[in-house]
Design an enzyme around this catalytic site. Structure first.
Site: not given
Length: 685
Positions: A79, A152, A343
């Site tokens: 990413h 995603n 996170h």
């Protein structure tokens, strides 16, 4: 009521007000060092004589060079290539029946967010239109702390257990002996991994589909991938998967177009996002959730904790619970986009983890990565990562500490500070982990329920329209055709016969290996929600390139342009030079791009106007090239009467997606409809 409205307004503005403390505008200011010493000369270093050696006592030179030498931080392992924007999330309805998460408790409740889109494989300098998975990470700045929904644009993953995560990343990244290819899965090590780790089958079907080359960040879905829990105030839990549904629908590029855009404008996706926000055409996504009661965990023919499986929407419906609107671009890409730290372990009361083995590993991996990339444990104090609510604990020191904690006590329990900072009981909002009963032997093994690798890969194939299947087949042929090892090519073909025999045979014939002898899965089910054929088709914020020359029909052309603009179409005027083009009645039209500075692949549709003036050979040739490119990519094209000469046809109804203005009173309506469709797959090329 007025006070409540004021409180909500204050809450909405908290993050922006917080960031204002750190924003600095240098315009009109005097230059200083970082120690605020005013600088008199920023052009020349201090020397011993005009032509003498540079002296190290030049503190300004040392500071300037040292800071420059340390301006970069390690790029993300995956990413790395990303772009971000600020926005707001608005809750549709109270979700208290399902979760006690504070930001989901009131209708109309708003929460500031920061969203980063990204490609997975490529480095920070790679092109944005590569065939790849896209990240869709959302940081909610809630009043209970930060919540990160790390998503995603594909709902499943390559692997089932985080133990394999380093392996898949090593396999898909450029090969270590020559660091090639960049931002591509079309090479030996990746397909060798696929063929020898067949849990990847479902994900590969998505990666070879149009979903892997989205038209824009604004037109791609987001999926939480992992299975989480909602927990309500009474302690009842439900399994949950998260979805982001783009209001504009899910749309993609075609492969040839994606490759050409990568060369013409490697910043295509970030430019699209930036420009839409700057023009007030704010991207919107609805947040949806799929929920499964705990008592129904084992009622499906797939394991709901398996990250290589999706929950078909026809079986587990998506409930839309809120709207995300991106309405502000970043002020500084490094300070915000690059320093933001997402996170999946950043959760708030009412959202919790499950035994999903991929998720469990991600909880360690993300935090470990941020510690290295951002230089220590205090990355939460970087402005973009700060919570909007105050934080208090006994954690001290470390690299880049921003706070100045006062007092002598930094431990718990204590008497010198009356045992503060104190813990908060769950009934008062303190986080309490869901109490799940866990039994079993300590063992390194995979559940039998995870060992079906092909049924949902087949489901995905069954759900595709004929054009989508053709694109998947061609993607396989391209990717596997790049593999040098004949053995690996054969293994891939032998693997994907389990998905579809016709698909595997077509690949085998094109990549020079024998046809497989195995049999395809017997799954006959399909999921219409997986096909982009069933997505909304709207004209809003699509791009129209108007190729126009001097001598155009003022009245006719301007009326069409204004009509399309009213429905949200973004119009770019393209001509031979940047000088205004002049209509036959003297109307002047400002030019945005020349034929040398743009290309057909950068537009969703074309309007061919041309003009009446002779001696425009270069312009005329470029118009022909534009038409040819758009034709090959199945895009709609409108022709003004003066533009028909560039593509004369006898039967004006013969080419799908071509709309002619001459003697057509419904041209504007028909052209707008064609623009909204975006592609005409039934066009014969």
């Amino acid at each position: 009521m007025g006070n409540q409205d004021n409180d909500k307004q204050t809450s909405r503005n908290l993050k922006d007000e917080q960031l204002n403390q750190f924003r600095v505008n240098n315009y009109g200011k005097k230059m200083t060092t970082n120690q605020s010493v005013k600088i008199s000369n920023d052009e020349d270093s201090l020397k011993a004589g005009v032509r003498g050696p540079t002296l190290l006592e030049d503190f300004h030179l040392r500071e300037k060079i040292t800071h420059f030498d340390n301006e970069r931080i390690p790029e993300r392992v995956v990413h790395a290539r990303g772009f971000a924007a600020h926005g707001m999330f608005k809750c549709y309805e109270p979700m208290s029946e399902y979760t006690k998460a504070g930001f989901l408790q009131e209708s109309g409740q708003e929460t500031p967010v920061f969203v980063r889109f990204s490609t997975v494989v490529g480095s920070v300098g790679s092109m944005e239109t590569a065939r790849d998975v896209r990240g869709f990470a959302v940081k909610f700045y809630t009043e209970e702390g930060n919540y990160d929904l790390v998503s995603n644009n594909i709902p499943v993953f390559f692997i089932q257990d985080a133990m394999k995560f380093p392996d898949i990343v090593h396999a898909i990244k450029p090969e270590p002996h020559n660091e090639m290819p960049q931002a591509s899965s079309a090479h030996d090590t990746f397909w060798d991994f696929v063929a020898n780790n067949q849990e990847t089958a479902h994900m590969i079907m998505w990666l070879m589909s149009d979903r892997a080359i989205p038209r824009s960040f604004r037109m791609m879905e987001g999926f939480g991938v992992n299975t989480f829990r909602f927990v309500n105030q009474e302690g009842r839990a439900r399994f949950v998967k998260f979805h982001w549904k783009p209001v504009l629908g899910v749309h993609s590029l075609v492969w040839d177009e994606a490759q050409k855009i990568g060369g013409k404008d490697p910043d295509f996706h970030r430019r699209d996002l930036w420009e839409r926000i700057e023009r007030g055409a704010y991207p919107e996504f609805e947040l949806g959730v799929q929920m499964i009661n705990e008592e129904d965990e084992f009622m499906f023919d797939f394991d709901i904790l398996d990250a290589t499986k999706l929950w078909p929407e026809e079986i587990v419906p998506v409930r839309k619970i809120g709207m995300l609107t991106l309405n502000k671009n970043v002020d500084n890409v490094f300070a915000e986009t690059e320093q933001v730290a997402f996170h999946p372990g950043n959760i708030v009361p009412g959202i919790d983890f499950t035994n999903d083995p991929l998720l469990q590993g991600r909880l360690f991996s993300y935090i470990d990565t941020q510690l290295i990339r951002l230089g220590g444990p205090n990355f939460t104090e970087i402005p973009i990562n700060r919570s909007i609510c105050p934080f208090h604990n006994n954690q001290r020191n470390g690299y880049h500490r921003q706070r100045i904690d006062v007092g002598q006590v930094s431990y718990h329990k204590n008497s010198l500070a009356n045992n503060t900072p104190a813990t908060t009981p769950p009934e008062q909002g303190g986080f309490e982990h869901y109490q799940e009963k866990v039994e079993g032997h300590v063992i390194q093994a995979r559940s039998e329920s995870f060992k079906d690798f092909f049924s949902q890969a087949r489901l995905f194939w069954n759900s595709m329209s004929p054009p989508e299947k053709r694109h998947i087949r061609n993607a396989f042929i391209f990717e596997v055709g790049k593999v040098k090892s004949r053995s690996v090519r054969q293994q891939v073909v032998d693997m994907f016969v389990r998905v579809d025999k016709g698909l595997a045979n077509a690949i085998a014939d094109k990549v020079g290996v024998r046809r497989p002898t195995g049999e395809q899965s017997n799954v006959t089910a399909s999921s219409p929600a997986l096909s982009q054929e069933n997505t909304p088709h709207l004209p809003y914020y699509l791009t129209l390139g108007v190729l126009i020359g001097n001598g155009f029909d003022d009245e006719e052309v301007l009326a069409t342009i204004e009509y399309l603009k009213r429905y949200g179409v973004f119009v770019t005027i393209i001509s031979e030079t940047l000088s205004p083009v002049v209509g036959r009645n003297g109307t002047k039209l400002a030019v945005d791009e020349t034929i040398m500075t743009t290309d057909a692949v950068l537009f969703d549709s074309l309007y061919i106007v041309g003009g009446e003036v002779e001696n425009q050979h270069d312009f005329n040739q470029s118009v022909m090239n534009f038409i040819s490119e758009a034709f090959q990519h199945y895009k709609p094209i409108g022709f003004a009467p003066s533009g028909e000469k560039y593509f004369p046809v006898g039967d004006k109804e013969s080419i799908p997606g071509f709309v002619y203005q001459d003697d057509n009173p419904k041209f504007n309506e028909q052209f707008l409809y064609a623009i909204a469709q975006q592609r005409f797959w039934n066009r014969v090329i």
